[in-house]
Design an enzyme around this catalytic site. Structure first.
Site, PDB file in Angstrom:
ATOM      1  N   HIS A  50       0.852  -1.194   0.000  1.00  0.00           N
ATOM      2  CA  HIS A  50       0.000   0.000   0.000  1.00  0.00           C
ATOM      3  C   HIS A  50       0.886   1.241   0.000  1.00  0.00           C
ATOM      4  O   HIS A  50       2.090   1.156   0.234  1.00  0.00           O
ATOM      5  CB  HIS A  50      -0.899   0.011   1.243  1.00  0.00           C
ATOM      6  CG  HIS A  50      -0.111   0.169   2.509  1.00  0.00           C
ATOM      7  ND1 HIS A  50       0.503  -0.894   3.144  1.00  0.00           N
ATOM      8  CD2 HIS A  50       0.217   1.268   3.232  1.00  0.00           C
ATOM      9  CE1 HIS A  50       1.144  -0.459   4.207  1.00  0.00           C
ATOM     10  NE2 HIS A  50       1.005   0.856   4.277  1.00  0.00           N
TER      11      HIS A  50
ATOM     12  N   HIS B 211       5.412   6.336  -1.428  1.00  0.00           N
ATOM     13  CA  HIS B 211       6.243   5.145  -1.578  1.00  0.00           C
ATOM     14  C   HIS B 211       5.456   3.902  -1.147  1.00  0.00           C
ATOM     15  O   HIS B 211       4.485   4.011  -0.411  1.00  0.00           O
ATOM     16  CB  HIS B 211       7.532   5.259  -0.755  1.00  0.00           C
ATOM     17  CG  HIS B 211       7.310   5.184   0.715  1.00  0.00           C
ATOM     18  ND1 HIS B 211       6.858   6.253   1.456  1.00  0.00           N
ATOM     19  CD2 HIS B 211       7.448   4.147   1.583  1.00  0.00           C
ATOM     20  CE1 HIS B 211       6.728   5.879   2.715  1.00  0.00           C
ATOM     21  NE2 HIS B 211       7.076   4.604   2.828  1.00  0.00           N
TER      22      HIS B 211
END
Length: 182
Positions: A47, A129
């Protein structure tokens, strides 16, 4: 009245990839792990965190969801096309070469609504990220190129993470749709 403290949940807001995006990102893990070692994140848990809340009393989860529902943000496209390493925490991650302005606006608006509703959260410069490997080792040298993963973002989610070791699956508690672009 009970002397027992309220139960808590460890939660965060995130962008949650679909199965195809998740599989493509998980495909980066074997070659990167061969180079850097470390432990691969479970593919099901990949995620992009937007805002980390941490522990919150379970009775406040509904108020947290209501605060997120107030966010009005536009859909956008992300493209993860870089593998990078952070030496300070030994993480290999996927990153976009550039992030669309709608992503920064979504994070900003979400933080504003959380503040307005008096929720505490981690404040840090936002860097999109996706953690791929933990406990990795690498130098300052660039990591090899990886196949780009396009990601049309249509919503964001509230996720509960496990509070004890061994229970490693994240659980999506709620989804919040983004507005289609005009």
């Amino acid at each position: 009245m009970s002397d027992k403290p309220d139960s808590t949940a460890r939660v965060f807001f995130a962008l949650w990839p679909n199965a195809a995006e998740r599989a493509a990102l998980a495909g980066w893990q074997p070659p990167l792990r061969e180079l850097c070692g470390g432990r691969a994140m479970l593919a099901a848990n990949l995620h992009n965190t937007l805002v980390f809340i941490g522990n919150i009393a379970e009775h406040r989860l509904e108020a947290l969801k209501l605060a997120a529902q107030e966010v009005e943000a536009e859909r956008f496209k992300l493209r993860f096309d870089l593998a990078r390493y952070w030496g300070h925490n030994h993480i290999v991650f996927a990153a976009p070469h550039s992030a669309p302005p709608q992503l920064a606006q979504l994070v900003h608006d979400l933080e504003q609504h959380l503040e307005r509703h008096r929720f505490r959260f981690d404040r840090r410069d936002y860097k999109p990220h996706i953690t791929l490997l933990r406990h990795a080792k690498w130098s300052d040298s660039p990591l090899p190129e990886m196949p780009a993963v396009p990601w049309p973002v249509h919503d964001f989610v509230l996720v509960q993470s496990p509070q004890q070791e061994g229970d490693s699956h994240y659980r999506v508690l709620a989804r919040f749709p983004l507005t289609p672009r005009p």
